[in-house]
Write a protein that holds these residues in place. Structure first.
Motif, PDB file in Angstrom:
ATOM      1  N   LEU A   1     -26.803 -28.115  -3.617  1.00  0.00           N
ATOM      2  CA  LEU A   1     -25.627 -28.133  -2.724  1.00  0.00           C
ATOM      3  C   LEU A   1     -25.528 -26.811  -1.954  1.00  0.00           C
ATOM      4  O   LEU A   1     -25.669 -25.740  -2.541  1.00  0.00           O
ATOM      5  N   ASP A   2     -25.223 -26.937  -0.678  1.00  0.00           N
ATOM      6  CA  ASP A   2     -25.252 -25.753   0.185  1.00  0.00           C
ATOM      7  C   ASP A   2     -23.942 -25.541   0.915  1.00  0.00           C
ATOM      8  O   ASP A   2     -23.065 -26.419   0.955  1.00  0.00           O
TER       9      ASP A   2
ATOM     10  N   TYR B   1     -21.658 -33.144   6.970  1.00  0.00           N
ATOM     11  CA  TYR B   1     -20.909 -31.889   6.841  1.00  0.00           C
ATOM     12  C   TYR B   1     -21.367 -30.811   7.819  1.00  0.00           C
ATOM     13  O   TYR B   1     -20.621 -29.894   8.109  1.00  0.00           O
TER      14      TYR B   1
ATOM     15  N   GLU C   1     -12.866 -28.933  -5.387  1.00  0.00           N
ATOM     16  CA  GLU C   1     -13.107 -27.695  -4.639  1.00  0.00           C
ATOM     17  C   GLU C   1     -14.514 -27.696  -4.103  1.00  0.00           C
ATOM     18  O   GLU C   1     -15.377 -28.372  -4.650  1.00  0.00           O
ATOM     19  N   PHE C   2     -14.741 -26.913  -3.058  1.00  0.00           N
ATOM     20  CA  PHE C   2     -16.078 -26.859  -2.492  1.00  0.00           C
ATOM     21  C   PHE C   2     -16.989 -26.090  -3.439  1.00  0.00           C
ATOM     22  O   PHE C   2     -16.664 -24.991  -3.863  1.00  0.00           O
ATOM     23  N   VAL C   3     -18.117 -26.704  -3.777  1.00  0.00           N
ATOM     24  CA  VAL C   3     -19.040 -26.096  -4.733  1.00  0.00           C
ATOM     25  C   VAL C   3     -20.425 -25.946  -4.106  1.00  0.00           C
ATOM     26  O   VAL C   3     -20.755 -26.652  -3.144  1.00  0.00           O
TER      27      VAL C   3
ATOM     28  N   ILE D   1     -23.700 -35.340  -4.875  1.00  0.00           N
ATOM     29  CA  ILE D   1     -22.237 -35.259  -5.024  1.00  0.00           C
ATOM     30  C   ILE D   1     -21.556 -36.391  -4.273  1.00  0.00           C
ATOM     31  O   ILE D   1     -22.007 -36.797  -3.199  1.00  0.00           O
TER      32      ILE D   1
ATOM     33  N   ASP E   1     -17.978 -36.827  -2.748  1.00  0.00           N
ATOM     34  CA  ASP E   1     -16.788 -36.027  -2.421  1.00  0.00           C
ATOM     35  C   ASP E   1     -15.763 -36.970  -1.804  1.00  0.00           C
ATOM     36  O   ASP E   1     -14.966 -37.600  -2.517  1.00  0.00           O
TER      37      ASP E   1
ATOM     38  N   LYS F   1     -16.251 -35.565  -7.352  1.00  0.00           N
ATOM     39  CA  LYS F   1     -15.015 -34.779  -7.259  1.00  0.00           C
ATOM     40  C   LYS F   1     -13.844 -35.648  -7.646  1.00  0.00           C
ATOM     41  O   LYS F   1     -13.718 -36.783  -7.182  1.00  0.00           O
TER      42      LYS F   1
HETATM   43  O1  HPA Z   1     -18.443 -29.404  -2.457  1.00  0.00           O
HETATM   44  C1  HPA Z   1     -19.473 -29.574  -1.726  1.00  0.00           C
HETATM   45  N1  HPA Z   1     -20.425 -28.617  -1.626  1.00  0.00           N
HETATM   46  C2  HPA Z   1     -21.540 -28.753  -0.863  1.00  0.00           C
HETATM   47  N2  HPA Z   1     -21.778 -29.844  -0.138  1.00  0.00           N
HETATM   48  C3  HPA Z   1     -20.875 -30.836  -0.185  1.00  0.00           C
HETATM   49  N3  HPA Z   1     -20.864 -32.023   0.437  1.00  0.00           N
HETATM   50  C4  HPA Z   1     -19.757 -32.660   0.076  1.00  0.00           C
HETATM   51  N4  HPA Z   1     -19.016 -31.901  -0.772  1.00  0.00           N
HETATM   52  C5  HPA Z   1     -19.711 -30.750  -0.962  1.00  0.00           C
END
Ligand code: HPA
Ligand code: PRP
Length: 217
Positions: free
Chosen positions: A193-194, A105, A186-188, A136, A138, A166
Motif C-alpha cells: 500500500l502506497d 486513488y 485511517e489511511f495506511v 485493501i 476501503d 477498513k
Molecule cells: O488506506 C489506504 N492506503 C493506501 N492505499 C489505499 N487505497 C485505499 N485505501 C488505502
C-alpha cells in the motif's frame, strides 16, 4: 461476514484479534523502527510477523477449499503485488496467476470515485475458478467494479481474498470469502500500500500521518 470467513474448515479461533472478528487494535506508541522510521509514518497497525502468520493460515484455508480445482489468482496491481507473492507461496497447489491494474486513488488519500482499468488480464476467465486477491477494501468501489467486470467474463466461480478491510466505510455489503484483518478507518501504508507510490516496500502496515501527499517528491 466474519473476519476469518472461509468457505470451508477454518482453523479453530484463538485469542488473536484477527481471529475473533474484532478490529485489529492499533499498537499505541509502537512506531516503525529504523530503517523504516519516517516522520510521516504513524503507529503500527499490523506488524510483519502477524501479516506472515495470517497469510499462512489464509493460504492453508484456500488450499483446502480449492484442492480439486486449483484457482487462477487475479492480483489487483499495484497494491496487491506483495500480498499475492506471499499468499501464492502459502497455497500448496499449482495455482496460476494473472494481474489487472486498477486505479482510483492516484496520489491522493481519498478515492476519486472513478475506477479505471490501467491494465487488463491476459487470461480468458471462461470456466475458470477465479480468486481475486486484493490488498485493501476501503470504500469498496474497486472491488464492486471488479467483481461485476469479472463475473461478466463467465468464470466457473469467483471469490475474493482481501488482506485488509477498513471498518465501516463500505456503502454496500461485501461478500469476501477470505479476509485477513479488519483495520481502523485511517489511511495506511506498507506491504504494497502506497501514498503517491511511496512506502509499498515496508514489511508491515502502519498509519500514514503525512498529510497531503501532493507535495511529496
Ligand atoms: O488506506 C489506504 N492506503 C493506501 N492505499 C489505499 N487505497 C485505499 N485505501 C488505502
Ligand atoms: O475500496 P476502494 O476505496 O476502492 O480502495 C481500494 C483500492 O485502492 C487501492 O488501489 P489504488 O487505486 O490506490 O491503486 P494502487 O493499487 O496502484 O495503489 C487498493 O490497492 C485497492 O485496489
Amino acid at each position: 461476514m466474519s473476519a476469518v470467513a472461509g468457505p470451508v474448515d477454518e482453523p479453530e479461533p484463538s485469542a488473536a484479534p484477527w481471529r475473533t472478528g474484532l478490529p485489529v487494535a492499533r499498537r499505541p506508541g509502537c512506531l516503525p523502527e529504523p530503517p523504516w522510521d519516517d516522520p510521516s509514518l504513524g503507529e503500527l497497525i499490523v506488524p510483519a510477523d502477524e501479516l506472515q502468520a495470517r497469510i499462512a493460515d489464509l493460504g492453508a484455508a484456500i488450499a483446502r477449499h480449492y484442492a480439486d480445482r486449483p484457482p487462477l489468482l487475479v492480483g489487483v496491481l499495484k497494491g496487491a503485488c506483495i500480498f499475492l507473492s506471499d499468499l501464492a507461496r502459502a497455497i500448496g497447489l499449482p495455482v496460476e496467476m494473472d494481474f489487472m491494474a486498477i486505479s482510483s486513488y492516484g496520489s491522493a488519500t481519498r478515492t476519486s470515485g472513478v475506477v479505471r482499468i490501467v491494465k487488463d488480464l491476459d487470461i480468458d476467465l471462461t470456466g475458470r475458478h477465479v480468486l481475486i486477491v486484493e490488498d485493501i477494501v476501503d470504500s469498496g468501489l474497486t472491488l464492486s467494479f471488479l467483481t461485476r467486470n469479472l463475473l461478466a467474463r463467465n468464470p466457473a466461480s469467483l471469490e475474493v481474498c482481501a488482506l485488509l478491510v477498513k471498518e465501516g466505510l463500505q456503502a454496500t455489503s461485501l461478500d469476501l470469502a477470505y479476509e485477513g484483518f479488519r483495520i481502523p478507518p485511517e489511511f495506511v501504508v506498507g506491504y504494497g500500500l502506497d501514498v503517491a507510490e511511496r512506502f509499498r516496500n515496508l514489511p508491515f502496515i502502519c498509519e500514514y500521518r503525512g498529510g497531503d501527499p501532493a507535495g511529496l517528491s
